[in-house]
Motif scaffolding. Structure first.
Motif, PDB file in Angstrom:
ATOM      1  N   SER A   1       0.908  -1.305  -0.057  1.00  0.00           N
ATOM      2  CA  SER A   1       0.040  -0.086   0.010  1.00  0.00           C
ATOM      3  C   SER A   1       0.827   1.243  -0.094  1.00  0.00           C
ATOM      4  O   SER A   1       0.466   2.310  -0.417  1.00  0.00           O
ATOM      5  N   VAL A   2       1.997   1.218   0.495  1.00  0.00           N
ATOM      6  CA  VAL A   2       2.853   2.253   0.655  1.00  0.00           C
ATOM      7  C   VAL A   2       4.021   2.275  -0.419  1.00  0.00           C
ATOM      8  O   VAL A   2       4.728   1.316   0.020  1.00  0.00           O
ATOM      9  N   LEU A   3       4.378   3.231  -1.331  1.00  0.00           N
ATOM     10  CA  LEU A   3       5.383   3.058  -2.133  1.00  0.00           C
ATOM     11  C   LEU A   3       6.519   4.123  -1.830  1.00  0.00           C
ATOM     12  O   LEU A   3       5.887   5.129  -1.376  1.00  0.00           O
ATOM     13  N   SER A   4       7.747   3.689  -2.042  1.00  0.00           N
ATOM     14  CA  SER A   4       8.850   4.699  -1.553  1.00  0.00           C
ATOM     15  C   SER A   4       8.745   5.887  -2.661  1.00  0.00           C
ATOM     16  O   SER A   4       8.480   5.881  -3.920  1.00  0.00           O
TER      17      SER A   4
ATOM     18  N   CYS B   1       8.262  -1.217  -2.179  1.00  0.00           N
ATOM     19  CA  CYS B   1       7.484  -1.161  -1.083  1.00  0.00           C
ATOM     20  C   CYS B   1       8.195  -2.151  -0.035  1.00  0.00           C
ATOM     21  O   CYS B   1       9.112  -2.911  -0.638  1.00  0.00           O
ATOM     22  N   GLU B   2       7.923  -1.991   1.263  1.00  0.00           N
ATOM     23  CA  GLU B   2       8.549  -2.831   2.061  1.00  0.00           C
ATOM     24  C   GLU B   2       8.540  -4.439   1.889  1.00  0.00           C
ATOM     25  O   GLU B   2       7.318  -4.838   1.483  1.00  0.00           O
ATOM     26  N   GLY B   3       9.562  -5.124   2.050  1.00  0.00           N
ATOM     27  CA  GLY B   3       9.357  -6.572   1.657  1.00  0.00           C
ATOM     28  C   GLY B   3       9.512  -6.688   0.279  1.00  0.00           C
ATOM     29  O   GLY B   3       9.940  -8.130  -0.264  1.00  0.00           O
ATOM     30  N   GLN B   4       9.733  -5.891  -0.719  1.00  0.00           N
ATOM     31  CA  GLN B   4      10.027  -6.158  -2.082  1.00  0.00           C
ATOM     32  C   GLN B   4      11.524  -6.622  -2.408  1.00  0.00           C
ATOM     33  O   GLN B   4      12.472  -5.857  -1.595  1.00  0.00           O
ATOM     34  N   LYS B   5      11.760  -7.333  -3.449  1.00  0.00           N
ATOM     35  CA  LYS B   5      12.876  -7.659  -4.163  1.00  0.00           C
ATOM     36  C   LYS B   5      13.032  -7.280  -5.408  1.00  0.00           C
ATOM     37  O   LYS B   5      12.129  -7.660  -6.139  1.00  0.00           O
ATOM     38  N   ILE B   6      14.225  -6.544  -5.711  1.00  0.00           N
ATOM     39  CA  ILE B   6      14.217  -6.227  -6.921  1.00  0.00           C
ATOM     40  C   ILE B   6      15.493  -6.677  -7.506  1.00  0.00           C
ATOM     41  O   ILE B   6      16.464  -6.795  -6.803  1.00  0.00           O
ATOM     42  N   LYS B   7      15.712  -6.475  -9.107  1.00  0.00           N
ATOM     43  CA  LYS B   7      16.968  -6.805  -9.534  1.00  0.00           C
ATOM     44  C   LYS B   7      17.100  -5.381 -10.456  1.00  0.00           C
ATOM     45  O   LYS B   7      16.269  -5.144 -11.383  1.00  0.00           O
ATOM     46  N   ALA B   8      18.376  -4.653 -10.425  1.00  0.00           N
ATOM     47  CA  ALA B   8      18.419  -3.388 -11.090  1.00  0.00           C
ATOM     48  C   ALA B   8      19.673  -3.546 -12.021  1.00  0.00           C
ATOM     49  O   ALA B   8      20.742  -3.934 -11.648  1.00  0.00           O
ATOM     50  N   THR B   9      19.724  -3.407 -13.248  1.00  0.00           N
ATOM     51  CA  THR B   9      20.680  -3.247 -14.106  1.00  0.00           C
ATOM     52  C   THR B   9      21.001  -1.968 -14.550  1.00  0.00           C
ATOM     53  O   THR B   9      20.228  -1.153 -14.850  1.00  0.00           O
ATOM     54  N   ILE B  10      22.337  -1.496 -13.818  1.00  0.00           N
ATOM     55  CA  ILE B  10      22.486  -0.114 -13.717  1.00  0.00           C
ATOM     56  C   ILE B  10      23.537   0.157 -14.931  1.00  0.00           C
ATOM     57  O   ILE B  10      24.569  -0.266 -14.744  1.00  0.00           O
ATOM     58  N   PRO B  11      23.328   1.204 -15.746  1.00  0.00           N
ATOM     59  CA  PRO B  11      24.456   1.552 -16.836  1.00  0.00           C
ATOM     60  C   PRO B  11      25.426   2.321 -16.217  1.00  0.00           C
ATOM     61  O   PRO B  11      25.245   2.871 -15.112  1.00  0.00           O
ATOM     62  N   SER B  12      26.518   2.254 -16.771  1.00  0.00           N
ATOM     63  CA  SER B  12      27.904   2.794 -16.311  1.00  0.00           C
ATOM     64  C   SER B  12      27.613   4.286 -15.892  1.00  0.00           C
ATOM     65  O   SER B  12      28.275   4.679 -15.051  1.00  0.00           O
TER      66      SER B  12
ATOM     67  N   THR C   1      10.298   3.801   5.723  1.00  0.00           N
ATOM     68  CA  THR C   1       9.900   4.892   6.720  1.00  0.00           C
ATOM     69  C   THR C   1       9.591   6.158   5.887  1.00  0.00           C
ATOM     70  O   THR C   1      10.581   6.793   5.122  1.00  0.00           O
ATOM     71  N   GLN C   2       8.297   6.525   5.644  1.00  0.00           N
ATOM     72  CA  GLN C   2       8.069   7.716   4.978  1.00  0.00           C
ATOM     73  C   GLN C   2       8.591   8.974   5.694  1.00  0.00           C
ATOM     74  O   GLN C   2       8.615   9.315   6.999  1.00  0.00           O
ATOM     75  N   GLN C   3       8.888  10.110   5.022  1.00  0.00           N
ATOM     76  CA  GLN C   3       9.041  11.118   5.506  1.00  0.00           C
ATOM     77  C   GLN C   3       8.232  11.831   6.085  1.00  0.00           C
ATOM     78  O   GLN C   3       6.756  11.990   5.745  1.00  0.00           O
TER      79      GLN C   3
END
Length: 199
Positions: A52-55, A105-116, A145-147
């Motif tokens: 329910s809460v996205l960063s 969101c809390e508990g989410q797992k991601i894979k980020a491919t980051i260009p140089s 934790t939301q601001q």
């Protein structure tokens, strides 16, 4: 003779225009091919059922991560340590990682491919990360934790106030120096006249 030079310049300018268009089109195609590899790619590996809460920028995340080169060599990991605290917008991590953490969101797992260019750029981070290296990060968001509204004021308004104060202070210093430079200075003749009148 003038007509011949006019035809020649017309033909050469049309040829030059066509050549420029062809070069621009070729560069555009080449850029289109490169842009796919130069974009940040984020893949969701695990997403909790309730999210329910996205960063957003300004939020604080605690994350576990494993960073790798594209050949699979691990360059950094927090799995054996405490989770890393990341405040979005404060640039405490590389730009590509920070961008990939917006909208999770809390508990989410991601894979980020980051260009140089969103990681360590042309210089790299010797000896671990070579120059122009794309990176891959697997990240688990441990907590979010939301601001608070006060933090939002400090993060958004305070820099603007400081930005407005700098030109104001510079203006005041300039005004002071201008008045000091243009103030009437007593001339030597007037100083001698005052001394002679006193005697």
């Amino acid at each position: 003779m003038a007509a011949v030079s006019q035809k020649f310049t017309m033909k050469s300018s049309i040829s030059l225009l066509l050549l420029l268009l062809l070069a621009a089109f070729t560069c555009g195609l080449a850029r289109g091919e490169d842009s796919e590899a130069e974009e940040l790619q984020v893949e969701t590996l695990v997403k909790p059922e309730t999210c329910s809460v996205l960063s957003t920028m300004g939020d604080t995340l605690r994350i576990h991560y494993t960073g790798k080169l594209m050949d699979g060599k691990v360059i950094d990991s927090s799995l054996s340590l405490d989770p890393l605290v990341v405040e979005l917008g404060k640039r405490t991590v590389i730009a590509g990682l920070e961008q990939s953490l917006v909208g999770v969101c809390e508990g989410q797992k991601i894979k980020a491919t980051i260009p140089s260019h969103l990681a360590y750029g042309k210089k790299g981070y010797p000896p671990t990360i070579p120059g122009d290296a794309d990176l891959e990060f697997e990240v688990e968001v441990v907590s979010l934790t939301q601001q608070t509204s006060w933090q939002k004021v400090v993060n958004d308004v305070f820099p603007l106030v400081c930005l407005a104060l700098v030109p104001t202070l510079l203006g005041l210093v300039g005004l002071y120096l201008y008045k000091k430079a243009n103030a009437e200075k007593p001339s030597k003749k007037k100083a001698k006249d005052k001394k002679s009148k006193k005697k």
